[in-house]
Write a protein that holds these residues in place. Sequence first.
Motif, PDB file in Angstrom:
ATOM      1  N   UNK A 191      -8.419  25.982 -12.576  1.00 22.87           N
ATOM      2  CA  UNK A 191      -7.169  26.484 -13.133  1.00 22.87           C
ATOM      3  C   UNK A 191      -7.113  28.007 -13.064  1.00 22.87           C
ATOM      4  N   UNK A 192      -8.272  28.665 -13.149  1.00 24.73           N
ATOM      5  CA  UNK A 192      -8.281  30.124 -13.072  1.00 24.73           C
ATOM      6  C   UNK A 192      -7.831  30.601 -11.695  1.00 24.73           C
ATOM      7  N   UNK A 193      -8.217  29.886 -10.655  1.00 25.49           N
ATOM      8  CA  UNK A 193      -7.761  30.243  -9.311  1.00 25.49           C
ATOM      9  C   UNK A 193      -6.262  30.049  -9.149  1.00 25.49           C
ATOM     10  N   UNK A 211     -18.966  29.456 -15.445  1.00 25.87           N
ATOM     11  CA  UNK A 211     -18.735  29.722 -14.026  1.00 25.87           C
ATOM     12  C   UNK A 211     -17.246  29.622 -13.705  1.00 25.87           C
ATOM     13  N   UNK A 212     -16.684  30.697 -13.220  1.00 27.62           N
ATOM     14  CA  UNK A 212     -15.269  30.720 -12.866  1.00 27.62           C
ATOM     15  C   UNK A 212     -14.950  29.671 -11.804  1.00 27.62           C
ATOM     16  N   UNK A 271      -2.368  30.936 -19.594  1.00 25.32           N
ATOM     17  CA  UNK A 271      -3.289  29.948 -20.164  1.00 25.32           C
ATOM     18  C   UNK A 271      -3.103  28.620 -19.445  1.00 25.32           C
ATOM     19  N   UNK A 272      -4.174  27.864 -19.389  1.00 23.49           N
ATOM     20  CA  UNK A 272      -4.144  26.522 -18.834  1.00 23.49           C
ATOM     21  C   UNK A 272      -5.479  25.877 -19.127  1.00 23.49           C
ATOM     22  N   UNK A 273      -5.479  24.619 -19.427  1.00 20.88           N
ATOM     23  CA  UNK A 273      -6.715  23.960 -19.864  1.00 20.88           C
ATOM     24  C   UNK A 273      -7.797  24.054 -18.791  1.00 20.88           C
TER      25      UNK A 273
END
Length: 308
Positions: free
Chosen positions: A215-217, A209-210, A188-190
């Motif tokens: 943070x997802x990357x 949109x990713x 998890x991350x904001x």
Amino acid sequence: LHADIEQPAMAFRFGQQSFRNNSYFGSADGSKVTLDERLLVPALARGLTVLAMHDAVDIGRSTQGWRVTLRNLDTGSYRHLEAPHLLLAAGMLNTLRLLFAARERGQLCALPALGRGIGGNGDMIGYWARNDAGADYSRGTPCHGRFARRAQDDTHWLTSFGLNGIDELPLPAPLRARLKRDLVLVAMGADNANGRARWQRGRLRLDYARHDNPVLGRIAASFRALARDSGRPLYFREDLPLTVHPLGGARLSRDAAHGVVDGSGQVHGLHGLYVADASALPAAPGTPPSMTIAAWALHVATGITRNS
């Protein structure tokens, strides 16, 4: 873990301190104290009424203030409840469905910011096929705690879980033994909570949109590094954003142009209508949001009782 070992600090209590087989797949011995027992049973003793197997399908104005239409899932019949105050706490997705549908029927005001600020709390889930000889990660509490790689930045965090409760599943013994040697990773991350919800042909649609949430990357890079450094496969879908913590869409703001509810949780321009769940969160906490949601709901409820 055994009954004579003190329970770690956790958000829920195991009544008999029996930690094994009390997680994802139920509580085999009834040791895990559920929220209905912890919260609802005491409230029932103080006059709370719970309508089990009922689905809230509609909200709108009434002579008393607000009306909720319920469908009995056993009989298919409908009933209406009316009250001066209505608190929406159906979970982010269902709260937004009720608000969008009511607005479309002309039961609410314009709510120009409804659907803005959708986020996934930076969630990403992976399966770490460690296959560690002699390990049984299903033992102990479900969550093994937070950790980070030494070279990892501080924008996200990782937690490992064993498949606690897997003994209760009808699986071949060799497969069950193998699964106990693997881990589930949750990161998890904001995120930027910059998605959008919209109402289209009677259904709620989400646009997220990713690539607009870096943070997802960074989480995906940490997963790849863990797999490389451990020499064990770690399976995840970087191209498929997934969350168990959806939030936003009816977010807190000072005015109706930028959000849906004010500081008391009341919908802008609609006296007596409140939002008390994750749809009101104005940003992603980047950590498990349960306590944040609980604090917000307590704030909303306290304000209503104080001003009633």
